[in-house]
Design a protein around this motif. Structure first.
Motif, PDB file in Angstrom:
ATOM      1  N   GLY A  15     109.097 -21.094  87.786  1.00  0.00           N
ATOM      2  CA  GLY A  15     110.439 -21.668  87.893  1.00  0.00           C
ATOM      3  C   GLY A  15     111.408 -21.158  86.844  1.00  0.00           C
ATOM      4  O   GLY A  15     112.623 -21.239  87.035  1.00  0.00           O
ATOM      5  N   THR A  16     110.879 -20.611  85.726  1.00  0.00           N
ATOM      6  CA  THR A  16     111.788 -20.073  84.708  1.00  0.00           C
ATOM      7  C   THR A  16     112.636 -18.935  85.262  1.00  0.00           C
ATOM      8  O   THR A  16     113.755 -18.717  84.805  1.00  0.00           O
ATOM      9  CB  THR A  16     111.030 -19.596  83.449  1.00  0.00           C
ATOM     10  OG1 THR A  16     110.114 -18.572  83.812  1.00  0.00           O
ATOM     11  CG2 THR A  16     110.314 -20.736  82.760  1.00  0.00           C
ATOM     12  N   GLU A  17     112.111 -18.235  86.277  1.00  0.00           N
ATOM     13  CA  GLU A  17     112.879 -17.123  86.850  1.00  0.00           C
ATOM     14  C   GLU A  17     114.149 -17.628  87.540  1.00  0.00           C
ATOM     15  O   GLU A  17     115.156 -16.911  87.584  1.00  0.00           O
ATOM     16  CB  GLU A  17     112.018 -16.303  87.807  1.00  0.00           C
ATOM     17  CG  GLU A  17     112.582 -14.951  88.155  1.00  0.00           C
ATOM     18  CD  GLU A  17     112.799 -14.014  86.959  1.00  0.00           C
ATOM     19  OE1 GLU A  17     113.739 -13.197  87.028  1.00  0.00           O
ATOM     20  OE2 GLU A  17     112.049 -14.076  85.956  1.00  0.00           O
ATOM     21  N   THR A  18     114.137 -18.849  88.052  1.00  0.00           N
ATOM     22  CA  THR A  18     115.342 -19.444  88.633  1.00  0.00           C
ATOM     23  C   THR A  18     116.435 -19.534  87.568  1.00  0.00           C
ATOM     24  O   THR A  18     117.592 -19.160  87.796  1.00  0.00           O
ATOM     25  CB  THR A  18     115.046 -20.845  89.205  1.00  0.00           C
ATOM     26  OG1 THR A  18     114.027 -20.731  90.198  1.00  0.00           O
ATOM     27  CG2 THR A  18     116.283 -21.501  89.789  1.00  0.00           C
ATOM     28  N   PHE A  19     116.068 -20.028  86.388  1.00  0.00           N
ATOM     29  CA  PHE A  19     116.998 -20.132  85.267  1.00  0.00           C
ATOM     30  C   PHE A  19     117.498 -18.750  84.867  1.00  0.00           C
ATOM     31  O   PHE A  19     118.700 -18.530  84.681  1.00  0.00           O
ATOM     32  CB  PHE A  19     116.297 -20.826  84.091  1.00  0.00           C
ATOM     33  CG  PHE A  19     117.134 -20.948  82.851  1.00  0.00           C
ATOM     34  CD1 PHE A  19     117.901 -22.079  82.633  1.00  0.00           C
ATOM     35  CD2 PHE A  19     117.163 -19.933  81.905  1.00  0.00           C
ATOM     36  CE1 PHE A  19     118.683 -22.192  81.490  1.00  0.00           C
ATOM     37  CE2 PHE A  19     117.941 -20.038  80.766  1.00  0.00           C
ATOM     38  CZ  PHE A  19     118.704 -21.166  80.555  1.00  0.00           C
ATOM     39  N   ILE A  20     116.574 -17.798  84.745  1.00  0.00           N
ATOM     40  CA  ILE A  20     116.916 -16.441  84.283  1.00  0.00           C
ATOM     41  C   ILE A  20     117.830 -15.737  85.285  1.00  0.00           C
ATOM     42  O   ILE A  20     118.822 -15.107  84.904  1.00  0.00           O
ATOM     43  CB  ILE A  20     115.632 -15.639  84.004  1.00  0.00           C
ATOM     44  CG1 ILE A  20     114.888 -16.275  82.818  1.00  0.00           C
ATOM     45  CG2 ILE A  20     115.940 -14.171  83.741  1.00  0.00           C
ATOM     46  CD1 ILE A  20     113.431 -15.898  82.704  1.00  0.00           C
ATOM     47  N   GLN A  21     117.527 -15.859  86.567  1.00  0.00           N
ATOM     48  CA  GLN A  21     118.382 -15.227  87.580  1.00  0.00           C
ATOM     49  C   GLN A  21     119.766 -15.867  87.604  1.00  0.00           C
ATOM     50  O   GLN A  21     120.768 -15.177  87.811  1.00  0.00           O
ATOM     51  CB  GLN A  21     117.719 -15.277  88.959  1.00  0.00           C
ATOM     52  CG  GLN A  21     116.551 -14.331  89.113  1.00  0.00           C
ATOM     53  CD  GLN A  21     116.928 -12.881  88.848  1.00  0.00           C
ATOM     54  OE1 GLN A  21     117.934 -12.373  89.337  1.00  0.00           O
ATOM     55  NE2 GLN A  21     116.110 -12.193  88.053  1.00  0.00           N
ATOM     56  N   ALA A  22     119.836 -17.159  87.384  1.00  0.00           N
ATOM     57  CA  ALA A  22     121.138 -17.833  87.310  1.00  0.00           C
ATOM     58  C   ALA A  22     121.938 -17.267  86.143  1.00  0.00           C
ATOM     59  O   ALA A  22     123.147 -17.015  86.266  1.00  0.00           O
ATOM     60  CB  ALA A  22     120.956 -19.335  87.166  1.00  0.00           C
TER      61      ALA A  22
END
Length: 187
Positions: A54-61
Motif C-alpha cells: 500500500g505504500t506505493e499508493t502514497f508514493i504514486q500520489a
C-alpha cells in the motif's frame, strides 16, 4: 526510560530498517496517542495508513502531484520516491477544516498533541519517524489520490519504521532566553 528521557532523546528519523512495522503495533500506538488533550473531546483526527504494498499508493500520489515539463518525472522526484520506498510505513493524519477560527485552532492543537504522543510512544518502542508537512500535501492530485476528503486538512505525513540511525541532538536555546516572568501586578 523516564518520560523526561523519552522527550529529550526523541529525534526525527530519516533512516529506517527495512523491517515491517506490524499494523497492530501502529494501532496500539494510536490507542495510546488518542489520550491527547482535546477541547470538548472532539477527537478531531483521522488516519490514512499506507503499509506493505500500500505504500506505493502514497508514493504514486506523490509522483503524480509533482508537475514536470513534458510529463517526465524529474530526477529529484525519482530520488525522493525511491527514498519513500525505503520507509516501511506512511501515516497521514488529517483533521476537519472548520470556518470558525477558534475551533480550527483547538482542533489543530489537539491533533498536534496527539501526533507528539504518538511520536513519544513509538520512540519508547524503538520506532522512529519524521513529521512532514511538505508543500505537496496541499496539491489536489495528491490529496485526492490518497483519500483526503473535501473539508479535511492534512496535518502531517508521518514516515515511520524501526530506527536504523539516530542523529545527534541539535543544540536547543536555554529556556530562560524565551521566558518572561511576570511576578508583580502593574497597571
Amino acid at each position: 526510560m523516564s518520560i523526561d528521557e523519552i522527550i529529550q532523546s526523541r529525534r526525527s528519523i530519516t533512516s529506517f530498517k527495512p523491517d515491517a512495522v506490524p499494523t497492530e503495533e501502529i494501532i496500539d500506538l494510536l490507542e495510546v496517542a488518542k489520550w491527547a488533550p482535546n477541547h470538548k473531546m472532539t477527537e478531531p483526527w483521522r488516519f490514512l495508513l499506507y503499509t506493505g504494498e500500500g505504500t506505493e499508493t502514497f508514493i504514486q500520489a506523490f509522483i503524480n502531484s509533482q508537475p514536470a515539463p513534458g510529463g517526465e518525472v524529474s530526477d529529484g522526484v525519482k530520488r525522493k520516491a525511491d527514498h519513500f520506498r525505503s520507509i516501511p510505513v506512511h501515516l497521514v493524519v488529517v483533521m476537519p477544516e472548520d470556518p470558525r477560527q477558534k475551533t480550527w485552532d483547538e482542533d489543530h492543537a489537539a491533533v498536534s498533541a496527539m501526533i507528539q504522543n504518538f511520536q513519544l510512544a513509538a520512540w519508547a518502542r524503538d520506532i522512529g519517524m519524521i513529521w512532514r508537512s511538505n508543500d505537496w500535501i496541499y496539491n489536489p492530485t495528491f490529496r485526492e489520490s490518497i483519500g483526503v476528503e473535501p473539508g479535511e486538512k492534512i496535518v502531517a505525513t508521518l514516515m515511520l519504521g524501526y530506527i536504523k540511525d539516530v542523529p545527534k541532538p541539535k543544540k536547543r536555546t536555554d529556556i530562560k532566553e524565551k521566558l518572561t516572568i511576570i511576578d508583580k501586578y502593574s497597571e
